[in-house]
Design a protein around this motif. Structure first.
Motif, PDB file in Angstrom:
ATOM      1  N   HIS A 168      31.397  34.386  47.263  1.00  0.00           N
ATOM      2  CA  HIS A 168      31.214  33.811  45.986  1.00  0.00           C
ATOM      3  C   HIS A 168      31.243  34.676  44.779  1.00  0.00           C
ATOM      4  CE1 HIS A 168      29.630  29.996  47.363  1.00  0.00           C
ATOM      5  NE2 HIS A 168      29.246  30.645  48.458  1.00  0.00           N
ATOM      6  N   VAL A 169      31.796  34.302  43.757  1.00  0.00           N
ATOM      7  CA  VAL A 169      32.085  35.059  42.616  1.00  0.00           C
ATOM      8  C   VAL A 169      31.294  34.122  41.493  1.00  0.00           C
ATOM      9  CG1 VAL A 169      33.622  36.086  40.963  1.00  0.00           C
ATOM     10  CG2 VAL A 169      33.944  36.432  43.411  1.00  0.00           C
ATOM     11  N   TRP A 170      30.588  34.681  40.498  1.00  0.00           N
ATOM     12  CA  TRP A 170      29.989  34.013  39.288  1.00  0.00           C
ATOM     13  C   TRP A 170      30.008  34.768  38.148  1.00  0.00           C
ATOM     14  CZ3 TRP A 170      30.595  29.384  41.153  1.00  0.00           C
ATOM     15  CH2 TRP A 170      30.105  28.812  42.650  1.00  0.00           C
ATOM     16  N   SER A 182      28.637  43.602  38.910  1.00  0.00           N
ATOM     17  CA  SER A 182      29.755  44.689  38.546  1.00  0.00           C
ATOM     18  C   SER A 182      30.800  44.294  37.528  1.00  0.00           C
ATOM     19  CB  SER A 182      30.521  44.858  40.157  1.00  0.00           C
ATOM     20  OG  SER A 182      30.843  43.528  40.391  1.00  0.00           O
ATOM     21  N   GLY A 183      31.497  45.119  37.274  1.00  0.00           N
ATOM     22  CA  GLY A 183      32.868  44.660  36.440  1.00  0.00           C
ATOM     23  C   GLY A 183      34.032  44.664  37.361  1.00  0.00           C
ATOM     24  N   GLY A 184      34.944  45.459  37.295  1.00  0.00           N
ATOM     25  CA  GLY A 184      36.260  45.245  37.958  1.00  0.00           C
ATOM     26  C   GLY A 184      36.515  46.266  38.888  1.00  0.00           C
ATOM     27  N   SER A 185      37.568  46.860  38.736  1.00  0.00           N
ATOM     28  CA  SER A 185      37.841  48.074  39.902  1.00  0.00           C
ATOM     29  C   SER A 185      36.830  48.926  40.237  1.00  0.00           C
ATOM     30  CB  SER A 185      39.179  48.733  39.310  1.00  0.00           C
ATOM     31  OG  SER A 185      38.683  49.354  38.266  1.00  0.00           O
ATOM     32  N   ALA A 186      35.982  49.428  39.375  1.00  0.00           N
ATOM     33  CA  ALA A 186      35.132  50.561  39.972  1.00  0.00           C
ATOM     34  C   ALA A 186      34.110  50.083  41.234  1.00  0.00           C
ATOM     35  CB  ALA A 186      34.024  50.844  38.783  1.00  0.00           C
ATOM     36  N   CYS A 187      34.119  48.743  41.527  1.00  0.00           N
ATOM     37  CA  CYS A 187      33.107  48.377  42.719  1.00  0.00           C
ATOM     38  C   CYS A 187      34.131  47.945  43.681  1.00  0.00           C
ATOM     39  CB  CYS A 187      32.038  47.393  42.359  1.00  0.00           C
ATOM     40  SG  CYS A 187      32.700  45.703  42.011  1.00  0.00           S
ATOM     41  N   ARG A 188      35.499  47.931  43.571  1.00  0.00           N
ATOM     42  CA  ARG A 188      36.456  47.637  44.635  1.00  0.00           C
ATOM     43  C   ARG A 188      36.171  48.046  45.852  1.00  0.00           C
ATOM     44  NH1 ARG A 188      41.356  45.054  45.366  1.00  0.00           N
ATOM     45  NH2 ARG A 188      42.710  46.132  46.935  1.00  0.00           N
ATOM     46  N   SER A 189      36.163  49.505  46.244  1.00  0.00           N
ATOM     47  CA  SER A 189      35.965  49.989  47.538  1.00  0.00           C
ATOM     48  C   SER A 189      34.695  49.566  48.247  1.00  0.00           C
ATOM     49  CB  SER A 189      35.988  51.493  47.342  1.00  0.00           C
ATOM     50  OG  SER A 189      35.112  52.017  46.555  1.00  0.00           O
ATOM     51  N   THR A 190      33.431  49.503  47.216  1.00  0.00           N
ATOM     52  CA  THR A 190      32.355  48.890  47.772  1.00  0.00           C
ATOM     53  C   THR A 190      32.395  47.498  48.251  1.00  0.00           C
ATOM     54  OG1 THR A 190      31.094  50.465  46.432  1.00  0.00           O
ATOM     55  CG2 THR A 190      29.985  48.719  47.301  1.00  0.00           C
ATOM     56  N   ASN A 191      32.888  46.636  47.481  1.00  0.00           N
ATOM     57  CA  ASN A 191      33.106  44.982  47.778  1.00  0.00           C
ATOM     58  C   ASN A 191      33.835  45.147  49.020  1.00  0.00           C
ATOM     59  OD1 ASN A 191      34.235  42.392  45.793  1.00  0.00           O
ATOM     60  ND2 ASN A 191      34.036  42.523  47.772  1.00  0.00           N
ATOM     61  N   VAL A 213      27.162  40.559  56.411  1.00  0.00           N
ATOM     62  CA  VAL A 213      26.486  40.208  55.456  1.00  0.00           C
ATOM     63  C   VAL A 213      27.238  38.952  54.422  1.00  0.00           C
ATOM     64  CG1 VAL A 213      25.652  42.612  54.945  1.00  0.00           C
ATOM     65  CG2 VAL A 213      27.690  41.710  53.767  1.00  0.00           C
ATOM     66  N   ARG A 214      26.441  38.386  53.945  1.00  0.00           N
ATOM     67  CA  ARG A 214      27.174  37.295  52.964  1.00  0.00           C
ATOM     68  C   ARG A 214      27.340  38.069  51.461  1.00  0.00           C
ATOM     69  NH1 ARG A 214      23.997  33.047  51.429  1.00  0.00           N
ATOM     70  NH2 ARG A 214      22.159  33.758  52.330  1.00  0.00           N
ATOM     71  N   LEU A 215      28.338  38.004  50.719  1.00  0.00           N
ATOM     72  CA  LEU A 215      28.436  38.753  49.666  1.00  0.00           C
ATOM     73  C   LEU A 215      28.625  37.798  48.207  1.00  0.00           C
ATOM     74  CD1 LEU A 215      28.630  41.417  48.196  1.00  0.00           C
ATOM     75  CD2 LEU A 215      31.080  41.575  48.606  1.00  0.00           C
ATOM     76  N   THR A 216      28.003  38.236  47.364  1.00  0.00           N
ATOM     77  CA  THR A 216      28.152  37.421  45.839  1.00  0.00           C
ATOM     78  C   THR A 216      28.410  38.343  44.875  1.00  0.00           C
ATOM     79  OG1 THR A 216      26.812  35.480  46.605  1.00  0.00           O
ATOM     80  CG2 THR A 216      27.131  35.879  44.097  1.00  0.00           C
ATOM     81  N   ARG A 217      29.461  38.188  43.930  1.00  0.00           N
ATOM     82  CA  ARG A 217      29.675  39.226  42.869  1.00  0.00           C
ATOM     83  C   ARG A 217      29.228  38.407  41.590  1.00  0.00           C
ATOM     84  NH1 ARG A 217      34.347  42.567  43.464  1.00  0.00           N
ATOM     85  NH2 ARG A 217      34.175  42.914  40.953  1.00  0.00           N
ATOM     86  N   ILE A 218      28.560  38.904  40.505  1.00  0.00           N
ATOM     87  CA  ILE A 218      28.235  38.640  39.683  1.00  0.00           C
ATOM     88  C   ILE A 218      28.988  39.466  38.597  1.00  0.00           C
ATOM     89  CG2 ILE A 218      26.478  37.958  37.755  1.00  0.00           C
ATOM     90  CD1 ILE A 218      24.609  37.335  40.021  1.00  0.00           C
ATOM     91  N   VAL A 219      29.937  38.670  37.664  1.00  0.00           N
ATOM     92  CA  VAL A 219      30.749  39.551  36.936  1.00  0.00           C
ATOM     93  C   VAL A 219      30.538  39.166  35.513  1.00  0.00           C
ATOM     94  CG1 VAL A 219      32.489  39.779  38.811  1.00  0.00           C
ATOM     95  CG2 VAL A 219      32.632  37.783  37.155  1.00  0.00           C
ATOM     96  N   PRO A 220      30.949  40.101  34.555  1.00  0.00           N
ATOM     97  CA  PRO A 220      30.958  39.779  33.163  1.00  0.00           C
ATOM     98  C   PRO A 220      31.823  38.625  32.446  1.00  0.00           C
ATOM     99  CG  PRO A 220      31.353  42.147  33.450  1.00  0.00           C
ATOM    100  CD  PRO A 220      31.653  41.387  35.026  1.00  0.00           C
ATOM    101  N   ALA A 221      31.211  38.057  31.461  1.00  0.00           N
ATOM    102  CA  ALA A 221      32.067  36.922  30.952  1.00  0.00           C
ATOM    103  C   ALA A 221      32.207  37.433  29.338  1.00  0.00           C
ATOM    104  CB  ALA A 221      31.149  35.675  31.098  1.00  0.00           C
TER     105      ALA A 221
END
Length: 374
Positions: free
Chosen positions: A168-170, A8-17, A25-33
């Motif tokens: 986690h966020v990577w 995902s990116g930033g705010s668009a997936c906030r509500s889903t996150n 569940v265990r949640l991991t976000r993989i974000v742009p660099a």
């Protein structure tokens, strides 16, 4: 607990996150660099480090969803004044010199760690930096990045411990200086994530033909932590988010597509956006799937389906409807596109009833939970 990895990116997936954090569940976000706008651009250019804005934002979303609201989280979520440069510098000094009330009442060990990272950042950025509207969390995370010899994964680990964040966020790559560029259908080149995501109306109508990622003269290697997350995932979710700048580019990172393809156990879910945006004017969901599937094949996904399921918002009206400047994202020939890639279309009413144009995070999270392998 089942493990969900969210590209995902930033705010668009906030509500889903946030909604997923209420599930077992265990949640991991993989974000742009490759963020290249705002203060992230200035910090990247001055210090030669990875852009941390999307990382910090995702970490703060995790903290909010996990109910972390202590003084450390308040500091890391703070922004400086957008008034005069002098006022912003004075406000930053309150934090860096431990004179801010939130730091004064903080446990000494936590306060010491934060002050160390802020002072490292201040020494590295030097005089003349414009602190206005700057994120204290970005400064802390950049300071930790510098303090730990440029190891962003260690910096994130320390930041999570300071804020007591479990999720986690990577970034998908640890490479600094990654540049996103786009080629439009008239062969115009647009360089920089911030320029692609803010296309003016005319170039937006021309449309994007392809996107590219580059780091120096070579490719963009995957972050080992991201690869490990993909290998252990029960569901790998793409979006919601800006298609050409926040979701699709992850497939261009070397090693990401093969790692997903090797995980034959995981569901692979693409979430269609509710609205078009500046970079997807006139593009429907079926076309997005075709574009993603083509890139998947190019990057080593041959022999495996890019997606097992596609979440699409139900089309309720036979004409184009807009919210503000943008129309709702059409589904197009969705069934045919899903048939070509071997995916199942899951059509539902995924728009938030209280925020037009946004996803209902709970509705999306409920469907994602139902799709998890038993």
């Amino acid at each position: 607990m089942p493990h969900i990895v969210l590209f995902s990116g930033g705010s668009a997936c906030r509500s889903t996150n946030l909604a997923l954090l209420s599930k077992p569940v265990r949640l991991t976000r993989i974000v742009p660099a490759w963020d290249s706008g705002g203060s992230s651009k200035v910090i990247r250019e001055n210090l030669g480090v990875l852009a941390v804005g999307d990382i910090r934002q995702a970490l703060m979303t995790m903290a909010h969803g996990e109910g972390r609201a202590g003084d450390v989280v308040k500091v890391c979520n703070a922004r400086l004044t957008s008034g005069s440069e002098a006022d912003a510098q004075a406000e930053f000094a309150l934090y860096a010199e431990a004179r801010h009330p939130l730091l004064e009442r903080m446990e000494p060990g936590l306060r010491g760690a934060i002050l160390n990272y802020l002072r490292i950042f201040r020494a590295a950025i030097g005089p003349g930096f414009d602190f206005r509207n700057g994120s204290i969390g970005n400064f802390i995370l950049t300071g930790a990045h510098l303090a730990h010899d440029g190891d962003i994964n260690t910096a994130i680990f320390v930041f999570r411990k300071l804020c007591d964040i479990a999720g986690h966020v990577w970034p998908s790559t640890e490479a600094a200086g990654v540049t996103l560029s786009a080629v439009l259908n008239d062969d115009t080149h647009v360089t920089g994530q911030h320029r692609v995501t803010t296309l003016e109306e005319e170039p937006g109508r021309i449309g994007i033909r392809q996107i590219e990622l580059a780091a120096g003269d070579g490719g963009v290697p995957a972050n080992d932590a991201a690869l490990e997350s993909l290998e252990s995932a029960d569901a790998i979710v793409f979006g919601p988010g800006s298609f050409f700048t926040s979701v699709l580019p992850h497939l261009l990172v070397d090693g990401i597509v093969p790692a997903i393809a090797r995980n034959v156990h995981a569901r692979r879910v693409f979430i269609g956006n509710i609205l078009q945006c500046r970079e997807t004017r006139g593009v429907d969901l079926a076309r997005m799937l075709d574009i993603a599937a083509g890139l998947w094949q190019e990057r080593g996904g041959a022999g495996a389906r890019p997606f097992t399921h596609v979440l699409a918002n139900r089309q309720l009206l036979p004409f184009e409807k807009t919210v503000g400047a943008f129309a709702y994202l059409g589904n197009g020939a969705l069934e045919e596109a899903c048939a070509r890639i071997g995916a199942e279309a899951v059509i539902g009413e995924f728009e938030d009833p209280w925020q037009r144009g946004h996803h209902d995070g709970r509705a999306v999270a409920d469907v994602l939970s139902s799709l998890l392998p038993s």
